[in-house]
Design an enzyme around this catalytic site. Structure first.
Site, PDB file in Angstrom:
ATOM      1  N   SER A  24       5.293  16.417  10.887  1.00 38.30           N
ATOM      2  CA  SER A  24       6.420  16.469   9.945  1.00 38.30           C
ATOM      3  C   SER A  24       6.511  15.191   9.109  1.00 38.30           C
ATOM      4  CB  SER A  24       7.730  16.692  10.708  1.00 38.30           C
ATOM      5  OG  SER A  24       7.904  15.675  11.682  1.00 38.30           O
ATOM      6  N   GLY A  27       2.705  14.962   4.488  1.00 42.44           N
ATOM      7  CA  GLY A  27       1.703  16.021   4.371  1.00 42.44           C
ATOM      8  C   GLY A  27       2.233  17.348   4.883  1.00 42.44           C
ATOM      9  N   SER A  55       7.150   4.049   5.957  1.00 44.80           N
ATOM     10  CA  SER A  55       6.531   3.506   4.742  1.00 44.80           C
ATOM     11  C   SER A  55       7.566   2.733   3.941  1.00 44.80           C
ATOM     12  CB  SER A  55       5.984   4.629   3.863  1.00 44.80           C
ATOM     13  OG  SER A  55       4.998   5.314   4.550  1.00 44.80           O
ATOM     14  N   GLU A 117       1.443  -3.670  -6.583  1.00 43.76           N
ATOM     15  CA  GLU A 117       0.960  -4.032  -5.248  1.00 43.76           C
ATOM     16  C   GLU A 117      -0.511  -4.408  -5.334  1.00 43.76           C
ATOM     17  OE1 GLU A 117       1.881  -0.905  -2.482  1.00 43.76           O
ATOM     18  OE2 GLU A 117       3.974  -1.503  -2.388  1.00 43.76           O
ATOM     19  N   ASP A 206      -4.412  11.727  18.622  1.00 41.08           N
ATOM     20  CA  ASP A 206      -4.996  12.660  19.596  1.00 41.08           C
ATOM     21  C   ASP A 206      -5.392  13.989  18.965  1.00 41.08           C
ATOM     22  OD1 ASP A 206      -2.150  12.810  19.379  1.00 41.08           O
ATOM     23  OD2 ASP A 206      -2.080  14.197  21.073  1.00 41.08           O
ATOM     24  N   HIS A 227      -3.692  -4.046   8.082  1.00 38.78           N
ATOM     25  CA  HIS A 227      -2.690  -4.617   7.178  1.00 38.78           C
ATOM     26  C   HIS A 227      -2.604  -6.106   7.446  1.00 38.78           C
ATOM     27  CE1 HIS A 227       0.915  -5.279   4.890  1.00 38.78           C
ATOM     28  NE2 HIS A 227       0.829  -4.050   4.421  1.00 38.78           N
ATOM     29  N   ARG A 264      -6.337  -5.266   0.528  1.00 36.28           N
ATOM     30  CA  ARG A 264      -5.911  -5.620   1.878  1.00 36.28           C
ATOM     31  C   ARG A 264      -6.991  -6.206   2.772  1.00 36.28           C
ATOM     32  NH1 ARG A 264      -2.094  -0.486   3.066  1.00 36.28           N
ATOM     33  NH2 ARG A 264      -0.386  -1.338   1.874  1.00 36.28           N
ATOM     34  N   HIS A 325      -3.718  -0.355  10.583  1.00 39.61           N
ATOM     35  CA  HIS A 325      -2.624   0.210   9.791  1.00 39.61           C
ATOM     36  C   HIS A 325      -2.899   1.629   9.320  1.00 39.61           C
ATOM     37  CE1 HIS A 325       0.708   0.173   7.042  1.00 39.61           C
ATOM     38  NE2 HIS A 325      -0.061   0.291   5.977  1.00 39.61           N
ATOM     39  N   GLU A 349      -2.924  11.910   6.341  1.00 41.56           N
ATOM     40  CA  GLU A 349      -3.802  10.863   6.878  1.00 41.56           C
ATOM     41  C   GLU A 349      -4.844  11.397   7.862  1.00 41.56           C
ATOM     42  OE1 GLU A 349      -1.636   7.292   7.902  1.00 41.56           O
ATOM     43  OE2 GLU A 349      -3.362   6.490   8.996  1.00 41.56           O
ATOM     44  N   ARG A 360      -8.549   1.826   1.218  1.00 42.50           N
ATOM     45  CA  ARG A 360      -7.430   2.511   0.557  1.00 42.50           C
ATOM     46  C   ARG A 360      -6.607   1.526  -0.264  1.00 42.50           C
ATOM     47  NH1 ARG A 360      -1.617   3.611   2.222  1.00 42.50           N
ATOM     48  NH2 ARG A 360      -2.000   1.780   3.479  1.00 42.50           N
TER      49      ARG A 360
END
Ligand SMILES: Cc1cc2nc3c(=O)[nH]c(=O)nc-3n(C[C@H](O)[C@H](O)[C@H](O)COP(=O)(O)OP(=O)(O)OC[C@H]3O[C@@H](n4cnc5c(N)ncnc54)[C@H](O)[C@@H]3O)c2cc1C
Length: 501
Positions: A24, A27, A55, A117, A206, A227, A264, A325, A349, A360
């Site tokens: 949930s 995505g 996020s 960013e 998992d 990160h 990053r 991250h 993800e 990314r």
């Protein structure tokens, strides 16, 4: 195909779902909402709040007339180091513009100002202060409730069906069975297989192991983004946006040693090197106040989390460490989220659409979940007539009584020590050997929920180590100290499939 648990579906509480969406986050919720708008009844199965909620920074989108989807694509490609898939990347940056309108239509109220960013050449990151993910999650969740989408709290255990999806087993105070012909994995990443991580505990990776057991390939599992700025000894992340606004990274002498707006991996490794030399590294937010940015207004979440931990970012630099991250690799999918297994889709993800390549770009992952969640829903709308739930029952029996000789903590420590920001053949081989020894007697393990979970997470770790060993080069977030440069023969995706179980 390998089942870990003992079950007999004819004896389990059973229900049917036209489409089952597992997860949930952005995505899963996007897929479910669009399906519902298209007249299909999805059911959501979830273990709880995932990365989306946490996020902070925002969602990237080239809306400004001075910016363009093309520039957004170039920035993404620059970070992705030759591995971004051009067709899906074009979809991401182009369709992202339309999907942002959907988010607004679904109730997300973005700030007027966008921000910049690391790695972006234009301030194209849409945000809601420093809790963008929470704002998106809440709007989508409310909308799902308003549309009457059924939500089941529970944990996916097994995907059933020989050559197509026929159902799942999940756990909620006992095993339960859902008959379905269409399953969307939206279960998030697997960065939590490392000791230091920014990910919350509900996101464990998992489900990627469950997919591997189903014969599904993982693409690029060696690419794990670290990160750079997580508060030391916590999983509190200080978002890129803070550096975008002018925060600096300094050593214990108070001196800057890295360009804070680099991608990053560059920033994270520079910090990692200092830490390995025995130094401390800090992020200094005091400059923001000097520029007139009030921390409690612009970054209320970060500010209050730091205050709760006893730090005062207005007066002192904050000690930081890099932490795992984002899991760039994932289930092999096409541009509509379809996997190679009939009836199985993956978005967000946990899927690898190839848009991020080897690294990314910040704020591209919420966008990916949104864009490809939407596309998967439309694909399912077309496929649904061929994906009817069957009336078959399934059973599996396992005798095992043994307990694993290691814990999740041991696994995470192994991954951090031998397979994190700086990798080399000797360490990776040692990690692989240790993990294989741990897994040697898995057939004798007692078929408990905890053992199933540990086994599936271990399979993902196995994929990460094995592909990191294979990739004899440094590219994007994958850094090999014994192969410090990119090598043209490795400018290709890696693929991992489970063999020999
Ligand atoms: C602290 C932090 C800050 C971030 N900031 C940004 C940002 O500013 N911009 C950006 O673009 N990205 C950011 N990211 C990355 C981004 O949050 C994620 O990539 C994105 O939210 C993933 O969305 P998702 O829907 O794929 O999965 P998630 O939001 O992680 O949701 C996964 C869902 O799957 C469920 N689940 C998992 N396994 C099971 C199972 N076995 N059974 C049942 N349910 C299961 C979980 O309970 C959860 O509901 C950040 C990540 C973190 C951790």
């Amino acid at each position: 195909m390998v089942y870990l648990l003992s079950f007999n579906t004819s004896k389990l509480p059973t229900e049917k779902a036209e489409v089952l969406v597992c997860g949930s986050g952005i995505g899963g919720l996007t897929t479910a909402l669009v399906l519902k708008e298209l007249g299909i009844n999805p059911v959501i199965l979830t273990r709880g709040i995932g990365n989306t909620y946490y996020s902070q920074g925002g969602i990237a989108c080239a809306l400004d007339p001075r910016d363009s989807a093309y520039l957004h694509m170039l920035d993404t490609q620059r970070a992705g180091r030759g591995l971004c898939k051009e067709d899906t990347l074009r979809i991401l940056v182009d369709e992202g513009i339309q999907r942002l309108a959907d988010l607004k239509r679904w109730g997300v109220e973005f700030d007027e100002e966008t921000t910049i960013e690391g790695g972006h050449s234009f301030p194209r990151v849409f945000k809601v202060k420093d809790y963008t993910g929470r704002a998106i999650y809440q709007a989508l969740w409310e909308r799902a409730k308003a549309l009457g989408i059924r939500v089941l709290m529970g944990e996916l255990q097994e995907i059933l069906g020989e050559d197509k999806v026929e159902g799942v087993i999940y756990y909620d105070n006992g095993l339960k069975f859902i008959r379905t012909g269409a399953l969307v994995l939206a279960t998030g990443g697997a960065a939590s297989i490392f000791l230091k991580t920014s990910n919350p505990t509900k996101v464990r990776g998992d489900a990627l192991g469950i997919a591997l057991r189903k014969g599904i390939n993982l693409i690029n599992p060696e690419f794990v983004q670290f990160h750079p700025t997580v508060v030391k000894d916590t999983n509190i992340l200080i978002s890129e946006a803070v550096r975008g606004e002018g925060a600096t990274i300094v050593d214990q002498k108070g001196e800057r040693f890295v360009d804070e707006l680099q991608p990053r991996d560059t920033v994270a490794r520079a910090i990692y090197k200092k830490l390995k030399e025995g130094q401390e590294v800090f992020i200094d937010l005091r400059k923001l106040e000097e520029k007139g940015i009030r921390l409690e207004e612009r970054f209320p979440t970060i500010y209050s989390l730091l205050r709760e931990r006893g730090y005062d970012p207005k007066r002192e630099p904050i000690p930081i460490t890099p932490a795992a991250h984002y899991f760039i690799g994932g289930v092999e999918v096409d541009a509509y989220g379809r996997t190679t297994f009939t009836g199985l889709y993956a978005v967000g993800e946990c899927a690898c659409t190839g848009v991020h390549g080897a690294n990314r770009l910040a704020s591209n992952s919420l966008l990916e979940g949104l864009v490809f969640g939407y596309r998967a829903a439309y694909r399912i709308y077309h496929d649904i007539n061929f994906l009817k739930p069957s009336e078959n029952n399934f059973s599996h029996h396992r005798e095992g009584k043994a307990m694993p000789s290691y814990t999740f903590e041991d696994l995470r420590r192994l991954m951090w020590e031998y397979c994190s920001l700086e990798r080399k053949e000797e360490d990776l081989k040692r990690a692989l050997k240790r993990l294989k020894e741990w897994l040697e007697n898995w057939r004798d393990w007692e078929p408990t929920i905890e053992n199933r979970q540990l086994f599936d997470i271990s399979l993902v770790a196995l994929a990460t180590i094995s592909r990191a060993l294979w990739r004899k080069e440094s590219r994007g977030v994958h850094h090999r100290s014994d192969y410090p440069f990119e090598r043209e023969e490795f400018r290709k995706d890696s693929l991992y499939c489970l063999e020999g179980l």
